[in-house]
Structures are given as C-alpha cells and as structure tokens.
Scaffold this motif. Sequence first.
Motif, PDB file in Angstrom:
ATOM      1  N   THR A 462       0.821  -1.216   0.000  1.00  0.00           N
ATOM      2  CA  THR A 462       0.000   0.000   0.000  1.00  0.00           C
ATOM      3  C   THR A 462       0.855   1.266   0.000  1.00  0.00           C
ATOM      4  O   THR A 462       0.313   2.369  -0.099  1.00  0.00           O
ATOM      5  CB  THR A 462      -0.933   0.027   1.225  1.00  0.00           C
ATOM      6  N   LEU A 463       2.188   1.110   0.113  1.00  0.00           N
ATOM      7  CA  LEU A 463       3.086   2.268   0.089  1.00  0.00           C
ATOM      8  C   LEU A 463       3.402   2.642  -1.354  1.00  0.00           C
ATOM      9  O   LEU A 463       3.897   1.812  -2.131  1.00  0.00           O
ATOM     10  CB  LEU A 463       4.378   1.952   0.851  1.00  0.00           C
ATOM     11  N   LYS A 489      10.991  -1.629  -6.426  1.00  0.00           N
ATOM     12  CA  LYS A 489      10.403  -0.294  -6.509  1.00  0.00           C
ATOM     13  C   LYS A 489       9.741  -0.050  -7.867  1.00  0.00           C
ATOM     14  O   LYS A 489      10.137  -0.634  -8.880  1.00  0.00           O
ATOM     15  CB  LYS A 489      11.488   0.772  -6.296  1.00  0.00           C
ATOM     16  N   THR A 490       8.759   0.859  -7.844  1.00  0.00           N
ATOM     17  CA  THR A 490       8.119   1.268  -9.100  1.00  0.00           C
ATOM     18  C   THR A 490       8.900   2.382  -9.794  1.00  0.00           C
ATOM     19  O   THR A 490       8.748   2.585 -10.988  1.00  0.00           O
ATOM     20  CB  THR A 490       6.693   1.800  -8.830  1.00  0.00           C
ATOM     21  N   GLY A 491       9.693   3.124  -9.024  1.00  0.00           N
ATOM     22  CA  GLY A 491      10.383   4.285  -9.555  1.00  0.00           C
ATOM     23  C   GLY A 491       9.551   5.545  -9.512  1.00  0.00           C
ATOM     24  O   GLY A 491       9.998   6.623  -9.922  1.00  0.00           O
ATOM     25  N   GLU A 492       8.325   5.441  -8.990  1.00  0.00           N
ATOM     26  CA  GLU A 492       7.428   6.599  -8.961  1.00  0.00           C
ATOM     27  C   GLU A 492       7.705   7.513  -7.772  1.00  0.00           C
ATOM     28  O   GLU A 492       7.297   8.673  -7.766  1.00  0.00           O
ATOM     29  CB  GLU A 492       5.972   6.123  -8.898  1.00  0.00           C
ATOM     30  N   ALA A 493       8.340   6.970  -6.726  1.00  0.00           N
ATOM     31  CA  ALA A 493       8.582   7.765  -5.518  1.00  0.00           C
ATOM     32  C   ALA A 493       9.865   7.290  -4.859  1.00  0.00           C
ATOM     33  O   ALA A 493      10.270   6.136  -5.005  1.00  0.00           O
ATOM     34  CB  ALA A 493       7.407   7.632  -4.553  1.00  0.00           C
ATOM     35  N   GLU A 494      10.509   8.192  -4.129  1.00  0.00           N
ATOM     36  CA  GLU A 494      11.728   7.842  -3.403  1.00  0.00           C
ATOM     37  C   GLU A 494      11.349   7.140  -2.097  1.00  0.00           C
ATOM     38  O   GLU A 494      10.564   7.668  -1.297  1.00  0.00           O
ATOM     39  CB  GLU A 494      12.537   9.103  -3.094  1.00  0.00           C
ATOM     40  N   ILE A 495      11.867   5.964  -1.901  1.00  0.00           N
ATOM     41  CA  ILE A 495      11.619   5.244  -0.652  1.00  0.00           C
ATOM     42  C   ILE A 495      12.934   4.675  -0.135  1.00  0.00           C
ATOM     43  O   ILE A 495      13.845   4.368  -0.912  1.00  0.00           O
ATOM     44  CB  ILE A 495      10.596   4.104  -0.822  1.00  0.00           C
ATOM     45  N   ASP A 496      13.045   4.566   1.177  1.00  0.00           N
ATOM     46  CA  ASP A 496      14.215   3.954   1.787  1.00  0.00           C
ATOM     47  C   ASP A 496      13.743   3.021   2.901  1.00  0.00           C
ATOM     48  O   ASP A 496      12.545   2.886   3.175  1.00  0.00           O
ATOM     49  CB  ASP A 496      15.189   5.011   2.325  1.00  0.00           C
ATOM     50  N   GLU A 497      14.704   2.379   3.551  1.00  0.00           N
ATOM     51  CA  GLU A 497      14.384   1.361   4.540  1.00  0.00           C
ATOM     52  C   GLU A 497      13.553   1.930   5.688  1.00  0.00           C
ATOM     53  O   GLU A 497      12.570   1.333   6.115  1.00  0.00           O
ATOM     54  CB  GLU A 497      15.677   0.741   5.081  1.00  0.00           C
ATOM     55  N   GLN A 498      13.919   3.111   6.195  1.00  0.00           N
ATOM     56  CA  GLN A 498      13.198   3.673   7.324  1.00  0.00           C
ATOM     57  C   GLN A 498      11.760   4.020   6.949  1.00  0.00           C
ATOM     58  O   GLN A 498      10.828   3.792   7.726  1.00  0.00           O
ATOM     59  CB  GLN A 498      13.917   4.923   7.844  1.00  0.00           C
ATOM     60  N   LEU A 499      11.558   4.561   5.752  1.00  0.00           N
ATOM     61  CA  LEU A 499      10.217   4.895   5.301  1.00  0.00           C
ATOM     62  C   LEU A 499       9.352   3.637   5.211  1.00  0.00           C
ATOM     63  O   LEU A 499       8.177   3.649   5.608  1.00  0.00           O
ATOM     64  CB  LEU A 499      10.273   5.595   3.945  1.00  0.00           C
ATOM     65  N   VAL A 500       9.946   2.562   4.705  1.00  0.00           N
ATOM     66  CA  VAL A 500       9.201   1.309   4.577  1.00  0.00           C
ATOM     67  C   VAL A 500       8.789   0.791   5.954  1.00  0.00           C
ATOM     68  O   VAL A 500       7.650   0.389   6.178  1.00  0.00           O
ATOM     69  CB  VAL A 500      10.038   0.254   3.820  1.00  0.00           C
TER      70      VAL A 500
END
Length: 553
Positions: A462-463, A489-500
């Motif tokens: 859902t992220l 990743k989809t490449g649509e948004a920046e995500i990292d381990e902490q965000l996940v």
Amino acid sequence: MNLARLQEAIAAAIPETECLIFGGRRYTWAQFNDRTRRLGAFLRQNGLGLHKELGRLENWQSSQDHVAMYLYNCNEYLETLLAAFKCRASAINVNYRYQDDELVYLLKNSGAKAIVFHARFAVMLASLRDQLPDIQVWIQVADGSDVTLMAGAIDYEEALAACAPEPIDPGCRDDDLFIIYTGGTTGLPKGVLWRQTDIFFGLIAQTPVGTSQEKTVADVTRRVSQGRLGKAMPLAPMMHASGTCMALGAMFRGSAIVIQETVDHFDAKEIVQTFERESITQATLIGDAFAAPLLAEMDRGSYDLSAFSMINSGGAVLSPRNKKRLQDHMPQMLLVDAVGSSEAGRQAMNLSKGGKTKSSVDFEMDINACVISADRTRILQPGEDETGWVAQGEPVAMGYLNDAEKTKLAFPVIDGKRYAVPGDRARMNEDGSYHFLGRDSVTINSGGEKIFAEEVEHALKTLSGILDAQVVGVVDDIWGQKVVAIVSKTGEAEIDEQLVRDHCKSKLADYKAPKNVIFVDELFRAANGKASYEWARDLANETLGTAQDGAGS
C-alpha cells in the motif's frame, strides 16, 4: 457431473462453435471432441483405465491409471486431460520447472503409467527413464524445438491418427477422479484427490451444487443463440489448478479458450495484444505478479479492451492499487479476487466494479466456508478474537493420494460434517467476513509473536513506490526470528528502509514491521506467480550475512 460426459454433450450441442485457439490453431467443439476421443482410444488400447470403483476404496486411494502431463499451456494439455477421463484414467499435472530428482519423485509418487510431454523435455526424460519403470506409454508433443523423437516414444499426432474417434467409456461416473498435484509452501508434492462432480461444483463451475448436465448444456445453447459465449484466456499455467480449472470453467460455459502463443515465459505485450485482437472477455491473473507487467503494457500502448467483462485473480495478493489501475483501463469489467486452494476449492471472494475497489485481505465467505478453531474442533463465530484455520465444507477434495495420516489431519470432521483445511489462517470479522492472514507454513515467530508474511506483504504494497514485496523470517539471536522484507520499486517515488518500516508500523502492530528491508530490481516468483519464499529466505540470509549492522528495530 462427469466432466468427460459433459464435454461430449456440449460438443454435440454446438459442434461448429469455436472451442480452442492456440497460435495458428483454431478448433471447433467437434474437432476438439474428435481429438480427445482418438487420444482416449489410444490410451485405452495401451491398457489404461479403471481397475476398481471408487466406492470400494479409502479416501486417499485411487484405482485409476494415471497419465502425467509434462507440458506448457497448449491445446494438447486440455485434450490429454479430457482423453484420460474418457478412458476412465486420471491425468496428473506435472510442474514443468521440475527436473531430475523432483521430477522422478512426483512421477513415482503418482504411480504414473503414461506421460505426455513436450519435445524440449525429451532429453531429460530419456536420462531418467531407467528410474521410471512403471511408465509404459511415452507420448511426445512437437513444440518447434527440433528435438528428435525420444526412443520408445510415439509422436502425439501419430497416436491420434492411429486410432478411430471411439465413444467414451460407457462406465464413466460422477465419482471418477480428478487429481491435482500441489507443492510449494505445502512441502513435497502431494496428489489431491477429487471426485469429478465435487471439483466441478467446488472449483470449476460457478453454478449451484446439483445443477444437472442437461441444464448446463441448455445454458450453453442459450448463450450461443444470444451471441454471449465470449473468449477466455487462462494466463496461469495449466500445470496449476488455477489455470486448468479456469479454462474448464469457461469451456463448460461454452466460451472459446485462447492460449497465448509464447508459453515458456510471461510476455505481457503479446498477451495484451491478444486481448485486443481476439476480443477477450475473461482472463485469470495470479495477483500483482501478473497484473503489474500487464498494466505496464496497457499504460504504454493504446488498446481497445472494451470486450472485457471479467478478470479473476487468485493464488497471490492483488493490491488495491493495481485493482484500481485495472478498473481504470477496463471500467466495465467485474474484478473477482478469490481465495481458494487445491484441497478446498473456492473459499471466499470479493468483487470490485464501477471504480469501487475492495480490500485485498477482507473477503466474503463462501456459503460453505468458515473459520475453525486452532485445535480444529469447533466453528468460530463472528467477532471471536481467536486466530483460526480457514476451512471449507463439502464439496471438497477427498484426501491425499496414498497418505492416510495427512488426509485425516487436513480433512477433519466437526459436528458430523467434513471440512477441508488447506493451511491458511484467518480471524472472523464482526460482520461475518474474514480477515485473511496467510499460509501457516510461512508464518514468522518473532519474540514469541506469530507474524503472517502475507499480511505484512499486503501492508507494504500500500506504500506508493513499492512494486512488489515478499516477507520472510530469518534466524536472529535476540528475536528467534526477525522479519525481513524483500522489495522492488516502481520508480514513482523515493523510498528507503526507514520509510518502509515506518509505513508498515502505521498499518500494523510495531512488532510486525520488518527489521531489515532489502531492495532488489525484481522479485523471483514461480511460474504461477506465487511467491518463492525459499528464494527470498536464501537472499535474505546471504545479504544479511554481510550487512547485520544495518538491522533496525
């Protein structure tokens, strides 16, 4: 309901109607029926059939000869299945990824007396032949691979040409067996035994239990006269129950079955082009693993998909995000998200249409489905807090081939009624629907808490920015096991381990959030789209063996 008799009756009712399309091959019902009769006659002439009626056997026994199908999706797959039924043998699905020891195990465990195989598998089968003395009939299907005919085998088309299209065995009965081999998260492959009438109503058809053959054929004839037959594409491999049963379900409604030409890998562009060219009305997906590449192709091109009336998804999670995207491309389409198994058939589903997207973890129960207590002795009621087992009342499978102990465990009797318990866990919601948690065999025990991998995977998807996710437990000195997420990743948004991790904690209890997140370009999945937890666990162990300092909390 006997499936061979039903197929013959439909062929008699609509002989010139298109039945099956595969590449450049297009068969009418009359032509398909002729081919299945010829192969059935060939099998019968080679001694295959029934040796003792089912009523004289235990629920885990079979007295029918077994015909192994070591094939990619093709017209020969469905022909072999029906041909075996017509001589009162039973067909056995073989995972085309199996090789060497695992292939020998399945063929021996099933007691196969004959095998129908694609030519590309001939060299490997020849090397294993001495280990398979029970197989007496070897039928090779040409597949364009230029492999020569295996010594001792007969070419499929030559086998058909050698026999007249004899009528089916007059003794065909409703309780003749339909056998599904299942493996993966359930351990070593096991043969699940169904009576044909039970699997028709429990997993193949969408008609009330007890509907007669005559009414089923009359419904097909009416749809022909109204021009409402449609075309269906079973995208899942037929070597898995979802692919075969979807194909048979559509076929027994009179729809033409369309098989994509590229069958040894998932070619999204070819599939979507086929959707448009053939005006496909129905298709089956295996969750996000199939939906994501199809949606990417739909986004790239400009396709007319207005013929679609239904998409079925099962076997893996289809995220709400991808449900919505499918509806955006096909707003007129009914999206059916189903939960089921090879042992229990359909257990629950939710329906999305008109832009209204249902959850991917809360399902409406089938009328015969329920959640039973952890000790398998009682039925749980709405709102009870206990985590129980998803169970299905009859019609369900009979048992596991030659395994009395596992049959008794997986098919308990509660208050005089027999249930199938394939291994999924769930809780009852207040409204009587159930909250699906996932397969018990891939749960994680962390700090004494039981964590369901599929529940965490759903939360992760859902992220925005996560394309796919798998969750496993790895050994940990502090927690016993810790939760590790493998994410693409989809490449649509920046995500990292902490965000996940933070996102997961916002959806679930803190202890269910992954301690580590490993980012990969693509997750490995089985040919049927299901998660490969063995691959994910190996990757997690290998990665964290040199990256323990990155563990979070």
